[in-house]
Design a protein around this motif. Sequence first.
Motif, short mmCIF file in Angstrom:
data_model
loop_
_atom_site.label_atom_id
_atom_site.label_comp_id
_atom_site.label_asym_id
_atom_site.label_seq_id
_atom_site.Cartn_x
_atom_site.Cartn_y
_atom_site.Cartn_z
N VAL A 12 3.79 -1.46 6.90
CA VAL A 12 4.80 -0.40 6.76
C VAL A 12 6.17 -0.93 7.17
CG1 VAL A 12 5.57 1.83 7.70
CG2 VAL A 12 3.19 1.51 7.02
N TYR A 35 16.34 4.29 4.91
CA TYR A 35 15.66 5.51 4.49
C TYR A 35 16.05 6.75 5.28
CZ TYR A 35 12.74 2.41 1.74
OH TYR A 35 12.31 1.48 0.85
N SER A 50 11.24 11.31 -1.20
CA SER A 50 10.44 10.09 -1.00
C SER A 50 11.06 9.23 0.09
CB SER A 50 10.31 9.30 -2.31
OG SER A 50 11.55 8.81 -2.73
N LYS A 54 9.19 8.02 3.53
CA LYS A 54 9.19 6.62 3.97
C LYS A 54 9.78 6.51 5.37
CE LYS A 54 8.83 2.14 3.41
NZ LYS A 54 7.57 1.46 3.48
N GLU A 57 7.22 7.61 7.88
CA GLU A 57 6.16 6.60 7.96
C GLU A 57 6.62 5.42 8.81
OE1 GLU A 57 5.07 3.96 4.42
OE2 GLU A 57 3.53 5.53 4.37
#
Length: 152
Positions: A12, A35, A50, A54, A57
């Motif tokens: 990740v 992000y 999205s 991200k 995450e």
Amino acid sequence: MCEAEKKDLYAVLGASPSDSVQQLRHRYQQLALQYHPDRLRGECPTEAESGLEKFLEVDAAWRILSDQNSRRQYDLQRRDEGVYSYCCRCGGGFSVSEEEVEEETQRRQHDDEEEETVEGQHRGVVVCCDTCSLSVYVTWSRHQQTPTLKCL
């Protein structure tokens, strides 16, 4: 187990289990800036959504890997899933995944096709402790199934 823990947290962050905390922090900061929801506010809704996923995450991976105890626990869990690990004298650890061993083996075999090699030559990769500056050289031969460690 939460969704973030099901993924490879090192992947990740675009990192390796042998990376130091400082290297992980650097990758986290790069990805967090890329992000971050405030940065993507002007984008179209699907890209912003999205990007937010991200970001969350990446943030979850960093929260686990930045803490020495949670990282060690995560690494122990990964070991059961195909990761070789070894405890360092500082209390930290070294780890290399079967995937990394396979990638290095394939890369070296490709190099061997271009050059003559010595029979029985060992393959290896340097792995850093996750908490101190000690490094080990993990070696394996073409036919060896389990890597061996040598302190540097």
